[in-house]
Design an enzyme around this catalytic site. Structure first.
Site, PDB file in Angstrom:
ATOM      1  N   HIS A   1      66.601  -2.493  45.279  1.00 47.61           N
ATOM      2  CA  HIS A   1      65.620  -3.346  46.344  1.00 47.61           C
ATOM      3  C   HIS A   1      66.339  -3.754  47.769  1.00 47.61           C
ATOM      4  CE1 HIS A   1      61.936  -5.853  47.085  1.00 47.61           C
ATOM      5  NE2 HIS A   1      62.779  -6.724  47.760  1.00 47.61           N
ATOM      6  N   CYS A   2      65.653  -3.294  48.773  1.00 48.70           N
ATOM      7  CA  CYS A   2      66.377  -3.477  50.018  1.00 48.70           C
ATOM      8  C   CYS A   2      65.775  -4.831  50.648  1.00 48.70           C
ATOM      9  CB  CYS A   2      66.031  -2.253  51.084  1.00 48.70           C
ATOM     10  SG  CYS A   2      66.891  -2.448  52.530  1.00 48.70           S
TER      11      CYS A   2
END
Length: 271
Positions: A134-135
Site C-alpha cells: 500500500h503506497c
C-alpha cells in the site's frame, strides 16, 4: 506433499481514510508547486537565453510524471469483489502453482477464498489481486492492475528530478558571474529537495527492478515457499513481460474460482 499457507495478517478494522487522502492530494500539489517554481524562474532564464532544450525535456518529463501520478492515484489495483455473507469457509481450497500446493485463506471481510498472492489491505479495506504494498504517497494499493503505473511513476520521477537537478546546476554555473537574484534562490530551493528525493527514489527503482526480475512481492518478505524456490518465478524476461506488458486478463472472482478451484477442492478432514 504438505500444503503451504501464504502469510496473512490477522483481521483488522478499516483504518481512517481522510488523512491519507489529504496527504496524497498534498503530494500532487507539492509536485505542481515545485514544478511551477522551476519553470517560472531558472528554466525561464535558460529559455530566454536560447537554451530551449532544458524546458522542452523537463516539460515532457513533467507531463509524463503528472500523468503517471494521477493515473496511479485513481487506478484499480486489482480489487476482487466481495462475496456473499451467507457463504462460509465450509471447504478447503487448494491450487497448484509450479508443483507447489497452496491452501487458500478465507477473507472474513470480503467473504471469499483469496487467490494466491491476494491480500486484504487494512487501509483500503479491500482484497487486492497480486498485492505488492500500500503506497501512502498516492493512498492506493499497488497490485496486479496498476503495478505498471507504479513503475512508470518511479521511473519518470527519477528522470524528472534528475533533469531538474542538472538544469538548476547548469543555471547556477551560467549565472555565477551575475549578482544574487530571485532566480538563484528559487534554483537552490528547487534543487535541494530534488536531490533529496532522487536518491531514495533511485534506490526504490533498483529494489523494484530486482523484485520484478525474481517475481517477488514487497508484502511477502521471506515466505516459506520462497526459501527453497519461488514457484511464481518464470525467468527474468517472462517475469518482466508479465509485470509490465502482459494483458491483465479478467477480474471476475467467481469465474476464477470456478476454473481454478473446482477441480482441486478437498474436504477438511483430508488435509
Amino acid at each position: 506433499m504438505p500444503l503451504l499457507k501464504e502469510p496473512h495478517p490477522p483481521p483488522q478494522a478499516p483504518r481512517p481514510w481522510i488523512l491519507p487522502s489529504l496527504f496524497a492530494a498534498f503530494n500532487v500539489m507539492l509536485l505542481v508547486l515545485f514544478s511551477g517554481l522551476f519553470f517560472a524562474f531558472p528554466c525561464r532564464w535558460l529559455a530566454q537565453n536560447g537554451e530551449w532544450a532544458f524546458p522542452i525535456i523537463t516539460g515532457l518529463l513533467f507531463v509524463l510524471t503528472f500523468f503517471s501520478l494521477i493515473s496511479l492515484n485513481f487506478s484499480d489495483p486489482g480489487i476482487l469483489h466481495r462475496g456473499s455473507k451467507e457463504q462460509g469457509p465450509m471447504m478447503v481450497h487448494v491450487v497448484w502453482v509450479n508443483h507447489r500446493a497452496f491452501r487458500l485463506q478465507w477473507c472474513q471481510q470480503c467473504c471469499f477464498y483469496r487467490p494466491p498472492r491476494t491480500y486484504h489491505c487494512p487501509w483500503c479495506n479491500i482484497c487486492v489481486e497480486d498485492f505488492d504494498h500500500h503506497c501512502m504517497w498516492v493512498n492506493n494499493c499497488i497490485g496486479h492492475r496498476n503495478f505498471r503505473f507504479f513503475m512508470l511513476l518511479v521511473l519518470s520521477l527519477c528522470l524528472y528530478l534528475g533533469t531538474i537537478l542538472v538544469t538548476c546546476l547548469i543555471f547556477l554555473l551560467r549565472t555565477s558571474h551575475l549578482p544574487f537574484s530571485t532566480d538563484k534562490v528559487v534554483a537552490v530551493v528547487v534543487a535541494v529537495p530534488a536531490a533529496g528525493f532522487l536518491v531514495p527514489l533511485f534506490l526504490l527503482l533498483l529494489i523494484q527492478a530486482v523484485s520484478v526480475s525474481a517475481a517477488e512481492r514487497s508484502h511477502e518478505g521471506k515466505c516459506r515457499y520462497l526459501q527453497e524456490y519461488n514457484p511464481f518465478d518464470r525467468g527474468c524476461a517472462s517475469n518482466w513481460y508479465l509485470a509490465i506488458c502482459a494483458p491483465l486478463g479478467p477480474k471476475d472472482t467467481t469465474a476464477w474460482m470456478r476454473l481454478a478451484l473446482a477441480p482441486c477442492r478437498i474436504k477438511p478432514w483430508d488435509v
